[in-house]
Motif scaffolding. Structure first.
Motif, mmCIF file in Angstrom:
data_model
loop_
_atom_site.group_PDB
_atom_site.id
_atom_site.type_symbol
_atom_site.label_atom_id
_atom_site.label_comp_id
_atom_site.label_asym_id
_atom_site.label_seq_id
_atom_site.Cartn_x
_atom_site.Cartn_y
_atom_site.Cartn_z
ATOM 1 N N LYS A 110 0.831 -1.211 0.000
ATOM 2 C CA LYS A 110 0.000 0.000 0.000
ATOM 3 C C LYS A 110 0.866 1.261 0.000
ATOM 4 O O LYS A 110 0.606 2.202 -0.754
ATOM 5 C CB LYS A 110 -0.931 -0.014 1.221
ATOM 6 C CG LYS A 110 -1.795 1.223 1.320
ATOM 7 C CD LYS A 110 -3.013 1.019 2.201
ATOM 8 C CE LYS A 110 -2.650 0.888 3.653
ATOM 9 N NZ LYS A 110 -3.841 0.661 4.506
ATOM 10 N N GLU A 117 3.927 1.622 -1.089
ATOM 11 C CA GLU A 117 4.589 1.792 -2.394
ATOM 12 C C GLU A 117 3.598 2.300 -3.438
ATOM 13 O O GLU A 117 3.945 3.132 -4.285
ATOM 14 C CB GLU A 117 5.197 0.455 -2.855
ATOM 15 C CG GLU A 117 6.441 0.087 -2.058
ATOM 16 C CD GLU A 117 6.872 -1.378 -2.219
ATOM 17 O OE1 GLU A 117 7.977 -1.690 -1.795
ATOM 18 O OE2 GLU A 117 6.090 -2.188 -2.759
ATOM 19 N N LEU A 118 2.367 1.821 -3.362
ATOM 20 C CA LEU A 118 1.326 2.287 -4.281
ATOM 21 C C LEU A 118 1.086 3.790 -4.090
ATOM 22 O O LEU A 118 0.981 4.543 -5.062
ATOM 23 C CB LEU A 118 0.035 1.484 -4.049
ATOM 24 C CG LEU A 118 -1.218 1.911 -4.805
ATOM 25 C CD1 LEU A 118 -1.012 1.874 -6.313
ATOM 26 C CD2 LEU A 118 -2.404 1.015 -4.419
ATOM 27 N N ILE A 140 3.996 5.750 -5.705
ATOM 28 C CA ILE A 140 3.927 5.782 -7.167
ATOM 29 C C ILE A 140 2.845 6.761 -7.623
ATOM 30 O O ILE A 140 3.065 7.583 -8.518
ATOM 31 C CB ILE A 140 3.635 4.366 -7.731
ATOM 32 C CG1 ILE A 140 4.806 3.436 -7.442
ATOM 33 C CG2 ILE A 140 3.357 4.417 -9.236
ATOM 34 C CD1 ILE A 140 4.505 1.964 -7.695
ATOM 35 N N LEU A 141 1.674 6.676 -6.977
ATOM 36 C CA LEU A 141 0.570 7.559 -7.365
ATOM 37 C C LEU A 141 0.932 9.017 -7.102
ATOM 38 O O LEU A 141 0.632 9.896 -7.910
ATOM 39 C CB LEU A 141 -0.710 7.182 -6.619
ATOM 40 C CG LEU A 141 -1.374 5.881 -7.067
ATOM 41 C CD1 LEU A 141 -2.507 5.507 -6.119
ATOM 42 C CD2 LEU A 141 -1.907 6.016 -8.492
ATOM 43 N N LYS A 155 3.216 10.217 -9.851
ATOM 44 C CA LYS A 155 2.572 10.404 -11.154
ATOM 45 C C LYS A 155 1.505 11.487 -11.131
ATOM 46 O O LYS A 155 1.257 12.138 -12.135
ATOM 47 C CB LYS A 155 1.969 9.083 -11.636
ATOM 48 C CG LYS A 155 3.039 8.046 -11.971
ATOM 49 C CD LYS A 155 2.460 6.880 -12.756
ATOM 50 C CE LYS A 155 3.551 5.851 -13.065
ATOM 51 N NZ LYS A 155 3.013 4.651 -13.725
ATOM 52 N N GLN A 156 0.832 11.661 -9.996
ATOM 53 C CA GLN A 156 -0.217 12.698 -9.867
ATOM 54 C C GLN A 156 0.412 13.906 -9.167
ATOM 55 O O GLN A 156 0.048 14.226 -8.039
ATOM 56 C CB GLN A 156 -1.396 12.186 -9.032
ATOM 57 C CG GLN A 156 -1.975 10.860 -9.477
ATOM 58 C CD GLN A 156 -2.840 10.984 -10.709
ATOM 59 O OE1 GLN A 156 -3.658 11.901 -10.802
ATOM 60 N NE2 GLN A 156 -2.664 10.097 -11.663
ATOM 61 N N GLN A 185 0.169 16.938 -9.401
ATOM 62 C CA GLN A 185 -0.646 18.109 -9.047
ATOM 63 C C GLN A 185 -1.312 17.948 -7.683
ATOM 64 O O GLN A 185 -1.824 18.905 -7.123
ATOM 65 C CB GLN A 185 -1.698 18.387 -10.147
ATOM 66 C CG GLN A 185 -2.949 17.506 -10.123
ATOM 67 C CD GLN A 185 -2.721 16.094 -10.675
ATOM 68 O OE1 GLN A 185 -1.604 15.675 -10.922
ATOM 69 N NE2 GLN A 185 -3.803 15.351 -10.858
ATOM 70 N N LEU A 186 -1.271 16.727 -7.141
ATOM 71 C CA LEU A 186 -1.917 16.490 -5.847
ATOM 72 C C LEU A 186 -0.885 16.434 -4.721
ATOM 73 O O LEU A 186 0.219 15.934 -4.913
ATOM 74 C CB LEU A 186 -2.683 15.161 -5.866
ATOM 75 C CG LEU A 186 -3.877 15.051 -6.816
ATOM 76 C CD1 LEU A 186 -4.500 13.670 -6.713
ATOM 77 C CD2 LEU A 186 -4.917 16.123 -6.504
ATOM 78 N N ASP A 216 -2.885 14.107 0.328
ATOM 79 C CA ASP A 216 -4.195 13.858 -0.300
ATOM 80 C C ASP A 216 -4.212 12.501 -0.998
ATOM 81 O O ASP A 216 -5.224 11.799 -0.978
ATOM 82 C CB ASP A 216 -4.535 14.960 -1.314
ATOM 83 C CG ASP A 216 -4.958 16.254 -0.623
ATOM 84 O OD1 ASP A 216 -5.264 16.203 0.591
ATOM 85 O OD2 ASP A 216 -4.988 17.302 -1.299
ATOM 86 N N VAL A 217 -3.080 12.142 -1.625
ATOM 87 C CA VAL A 217 -2.985 10.840 -2.293
ATOM 88 C C VAL A 217 -3.053 9.741 -1.237
ATOM 89 O O VAL A 217 -3.781 8.752 -1.380
ATOM 90 C CB VAL A 217 -1.669 10.725 -3.092
ATOM 91 C CG1 VAL A 217 -1.503 9.321 -3.673
ATOM 92 C CG2 VAL A 217 -1.642 11.766 -4.208
ATOM 93 N N LEU A 242 -4.347 9.850 1.803
ATOM 94 C CA LEU A 242 -5.693 9.775 2.370
ATOM 95 C C LEU A 242 -6.661 9.119 1.376
ATOM 96 O O LEU A 242 -7.497 8.296 1.765
ATOM 97 C CB LEU A 242 -6.168 11.184 2.749
ATOM 98 C CG LEU A 242 -7.557 11.309 3.369
ATOM 99 C CD1 LEU A 242 -7.651 10.491 4.653
ATOM 100 C CD2 LEU A 242 -7.878 12.778 3.673
ATOM 101 N N SER A 243 -6.510 9.460 0.098
ATOM 102 C CA SER A 243 -7.398 8.902 -0.930
ATOM 103 C C SER A 243 -7.264 7.381 -1.013
ATOM 104 O O SER A 243 -8.261 6.670 -1.052
ATOM 105 C CB SER A 243 -7.085 9.502 -2.304
ATOM 106 O OG SER A 243 -7.323 10.889 -2.285
ATOM 107 N N MET A 264 -8.760 5.743 1.922
ATOM 108 C CA MET A 264 -10.217 5.841 1.874
ATOM 109 C C MET A 264 -10.816 4.861 0.855
ATOM 110 O O MET A 264 -11.852 4.258 1.112
ATOM 111 C CB MET A 264 -10.593 7.269 1.510
ATOM 112 C CG MET A 264 -11.879 7.715 2.135
ATOM 113 S SD MET A 264 -12.014 9.502 2.053
ATOM 114 C CE MET A 264 -11.624 9.925 3.734
ATOM 115 N N LEU A 265 -10.138 4.700 -0.284
ATOM 116 C CA LEU A 265 -10.630 3.756 -1.299
ATOM 117 C C LEU A 265 -10.637 2.336 -0.736
ATOM 118 O O LEU A 265 -11.616 1.603 -0.889
ATOM 119 C CB LEU A 265 -9.753 3.811 -2.561
ATOM 120 C CG LEU A 265 -9.830 5.103 -3.376
ATOM 121 C CD1 LEU A 265 -8.851 5.072 -4.541
ATOM 122 C CD2 LEU A 265 -11.240 5.338 -3.885
#
Lengths: 97, 101
Positions: A3, A5-6, A9-10, A13-14, A16-17, A21-22, A24-25, A28-29
């Motif tokens: 989790k 490492e995921l 990576i996110l 790549k994202q 702008q966030l 926030d990544v 927490l997202s 939450m998912l």
């Protein structure tokens, strides 16, 4: 891949966030998916797969220490069925030989 | 009703405060990164949920159910999911509540 490492990576790549926030997202998912299954709701993600509950009927088991027969109640267990895109990509992946 | 990507994006919009486009993108990217890892032969372990593992299946004999013709099922790599302890426990609580009905 774990989790954390995921999340890394996110977040890369994202860009702008904000990292938090990544993080927490993702948490939450995962919580929302676990919550859905725990209330008997299916999860359907096209191209990824679906999660549902499968019923396991009651059975007679044994206490491995004493050998005594014990009745085990029926229960539900989470089940994942990979979607078509995931099945194909995993089978055709570069590491598959 | 089943939980979908739209529901998941809506939750991130409501509770994390991402805008709708960002929420949709991160939900998409979340599943895409899991697919990429699996495609590249890497298992995925999501604590609090479960593990996605890869298994190699050997070729085995199969049959066309319509014609009865024998055709081999080629060797392949497949994904399996194993729910973690936490998820199993949560789901069993649901089973318990169903039995009382």
């Amino acid at each position: 891949m774990t989790k954390s490492e995921l999340i890394e990576i996110l977040a890369q790549k994202q860009s702008q966030l904000a990292y938090k926030d990544v993080e927490l997202s993702v948490k939450m998912l995962i919580d929302q998916m676990a919550q859905a299954l725990s209330t008997g709701e299916r999860i359907e993600i096209r191209g990824f797969g679906s999660f549902s509950l499968h019923y396991r009927p009651p059975r007679v088991g044994r206490n491995p220490k004493t050998g005594e027969a014990v009745v085990l109640a029926g229960k539900y267990a989470p089940h994942f069925k990979p979607g078509k895109e995931l099945r194909i990509r995993v089978n055709d992946g570069p590491e598959n030989n | 009703m089943a939980l979908t990507k739209a529901d998941m994006a809506e939750k991130l919009f409501q509770e994390v405060g991402l805008n709708k486009r960002e929420a949709k993108e991160i939900v998409e990217a979340f599943f895409e990164e899991i697919r990429l890892a699996l495609e590249n032969g890497q298992s995925v372990k999501l604590s609090g949920f479960g593990n996605f593992d890869l298994r190699k299946k050997n070729q085995r004999p199969g049959r066309n159910p319509k014609t009865g013709e024998e055709i081999p099922i080629s060797s392949r790599r497949v994904v399996t999911f194993r729910a973690g302890q936490k998820l199993k426990a949560k789901v069993e609580i649901y089973a318990g509540s169903r039995e009382q009905q």
